[in-house]
Design an enzyme around this catalytic site. Sequence first.
Site, short mmCIF file in Angstrom:
data_model
loop_
_atom_site.label_atom_id
_atom_site.label_comp_id
_atom_site.label_asym_id
_atom_site.label_seq_id
_atom_site.Cartn_x
_atom_site.Cartn_y
_atom_site.Cartn_z
N ASP A 100 0.87 -1.18 0.00
CA ASP A 100 0.00 0.00 0.00
C ASP A 100 0.91 1.22 0.00
O ASP A 100 2.10 1.09 -0.30
CB ASP A 100 -0.93 -0.04 1.22
CG ASP A 100 -2.29 0.60 0.91
OD1 ASP A 100 -2.30 1.78 0.49
OD2 ASP A 100 -3.31 -0.07 1.08
N ALA B 96 -7.93 -3.91 1.67
CA ALA B 96 -6.86 -4.79 2.15
C ALA B 96 -5.78 -4.99 1.10
O ALA B 96 -4.69 -5.43 1.42
CB ALA B 96 -7.44 -6.13 2.56
N LYS B 97 -6.10 -4.71 -0.17
CA LYS B 97 -5.13 -4.84 -1.28
C LYS B 97 -4.42 -6.18 -1.26
O LYS B 97 -3.21 -6.26 -1.48
CB LYS B 97 -4.15 -3.67 -1.27
CG LYS B 97 -4.84 -2.31 -1.47
CD LYS B 97 -3.84 -1.18 -1.65
CE LYS B 97 -4.53 0.15 -1.91
NZ LYS B 97 -5.33 0.67 -0.78
N ARG B 98 -5.15 -7.26 -1.03
CA ARG B 98 -4.55 -8.59 -1.02
C ARG B 98 -4.22 -9.03 -2.43
O ARG B 98 -4.93 -8.66 -3.40
CB ARG B 98 -5.50 -9.59 -0.36
CG ARG B 98 -5.85 -9.28 1.11
CD ARG B 98 -4.64 -9.18 2.00
NE ARG B 98 -5.00 -9.16 3.42
CZ ARG B 98 -4.75 -8.15 4.26
NH1 ARG B 98 -4.15 -7.04 3.82
NH2 ARG B 98 -5.09 -8.25 5.53
N THR B 125 -10.58 -4.87 -1.92
CA THR B 125 -9.60 -4.39 -2.90
C THR B 125 -8.50 -5.44 -3.06
O THR B 125 -8.08 -6.07 -2.09
CB THR B 125 -8.97 -3.05 -2.47
OG1 THR B 125 -8.33 -3.20 -1.20
CG2 THR B 125 -10.02 -1.95 -2.38
#
Lengths: 281, 281
Positions: A100, B96-98, B125
């Site tokens: 991130d 969470a941008k996993r 996300t």
Amino acid sequence: MSERFGERVRAALQARGPLCVGIDPHAALLAAWGLTDDARGVREFGLRTVEAASGRVGFVKPQVSFFERFGSHGIAALEEVLAAARAAGLLVIADAKRGDIGSTMDDYARAWLTPGSPLEADALTVSPFLGVGALAGTFDLAEQQGKGLFVLAATSNPEAESLQRSTDTTGTTVSASIVAEVSARNAALSPRGEWGSIGFVIGATVDWAAAGIVPFAPSAPILAPGFGAQGAAPTDLRPRFGEMSDTVIASESRSILSAGPADLAEAISTRATEYLEVAGV
Amino acid sequence: MSERFGERVRAALQARGPLCVGIDPHAALLAAWGLTDDARGVREFGLRTVEAASGRVGFVKPQVSFFERFGSHGIAALEEVLAAARAAGLLVIADAKRGDIGSTMDDYARAWLTPGSPLEADALTVSPFLGVGALAGTFDLAEQQGKGLFVLAATSNPEAESLQRSTDTTGTTVSASIVAEVSARNAALSPRGEWGSIGFVIGATVDWAAAGIVPFAPSAPILAPGFGAQGAAPTDLRPRFGEMSDTVIASESRSILSAGPADLAEAISTRATEYLEVAGV
């Protein structure tokens, strides 16, 4: 923790060889081990794997998603596994692939790399999709705490090729840019050629030439998935990694874990020996 | 949950407009709100924000890292916040941008998108660094459960430009490839032009031409950070997003949260109205 992570990796590789045991309690393995498909099951799976790995290898790599699946109870189980592994003297790589920007990324780094944090590990895998520059705060935090990072650089899965081999305006691939940017940072912090603490994830089956990447200095740990069930054998290590072979941490999960809990320690010992033979330590 | 996520987003945009309130309990905001810098503090911060957002906006976006910082107790706090937000009828986007591959990625999807899971959200996300193809299982799982995804496509931070604007052998940028691959999938699932359930993260300050991306069909939600403290104003929405403006979810965090708990509801109402005016609903 005065010694830097890169140097601790070097010592662990010399003492125990390159094998890293993945801790991947996915549903099929839980069933095969006779464990329940819940937080209690992943806790038990993780603790037994740590016990079997202790004294036999230098590294373990818990895969966070398999714990996160059970929410806070799964994460609590992971905390116990991380603590047990560190207490056993294993170097623990939390495979979370977090990525991130700004203060958001900094807090991921704090979660996993702060001494005393419930999720404290020795190193964390991170994703550079938002740019290597977006990880600057994370690099600083890791360095301050004597911790390590593994930046995704070139993965083995075929779906990744198009993106990771795309080129910038200078013709440099995404993978090569990542390696170059991180290596420049490692070099700045390693004036006497010490190993860098920011390593890379480079798959064991990656074609370095096709990916546009070349050997780098100073040495930095390479976390290499793709051994075992994914196709590469210990004897592939030196042919694949060439002059960078001595920095490779070879990660295997399913190929070892499928031995089952009763035979796990022996499976780990056998495989660790195979790696030590090719590593030529 | 019979209605698909894309259509639920459309209904929420029409009913309440584009504002999405970010739930970002970082240390400085916790202090400003008079809350403790621990799991109890982030729980209280999240629940108060949900209460203030309820009935005033259609969307909230908890930023997972700020909860993960406190390990399992922080994640337990997040579970309460997610449940409260969903009970209040808000569409909840877990930021969470996993991003991972195969069964590993599938378990992230299960964690966040399975009905009844402790971390259940409406959408997640995800990061495509390992290739959009590596998310195939996640796309399937989301579709089966009536859930949504937001794939990182073009972010606003300058450090990301070099990677996201790199080009493949056909001259297509990374960002454009992601949009094209996901749009093809949405189209296959939207035979009558319904909105797709797999949306994108495209920053409000992204230059679409420079990023190589063009308007796409069928419509799919665009989660747009970069409004508020990061520089874009509600009046920028239509000029920036052009013909795609009607699908934009405008995310603001610090600009709203800095109002403090006592004035938060009013700050949200005021800002939501500003967006509704430009949205022309």
